[in-house]
Design a protein around this motif. Structure first.
Motif: not given
Length: 72
Positions: A1-5, A7-18, A66-69
């Motif tokens: 899925m990340t190959e569709m992202i 520059v300029g795209d709005r995304v959501k990112i996941y920050l894990d338990s770290k 997995k941490n960017i959509k």
């Protein structure tokens, strides 16, 4: 899925338990993509202003696909 992202795209990112209590999904916009290998990139994201205030950082890089959509 990340190959569709791109520059300029709005995304959501996941920050894990770290990131402790700051674990979760956050929104921003991709401003740079650095190739790492044939199949992976570093996605540089400028976080939204409210997220910057909450996390204390302006930009973050995301490597794990997995941490960017993309936002719909």
């Amino acid at each position: 899925m990340t190959e569709m992202i791109q520059v300029g795209d709005r995304v959501k990112i996941y920050l894990d338990s770290k990131f402790g209590e700051k674990e979760g999904w956050y929104e921003g916009a991709v401003f740079k993509i650095d190739p790492y290998s044939e199949h992976r990139n570093f996605y540089w994201v400028k976080l939204d202003e409210d997220v910057q205030a909450a996390l204390g950082v302006k930009h973050i890089s995301v490597f794990n696909p997995k941490n960017i959509k993309p936002l719909a």
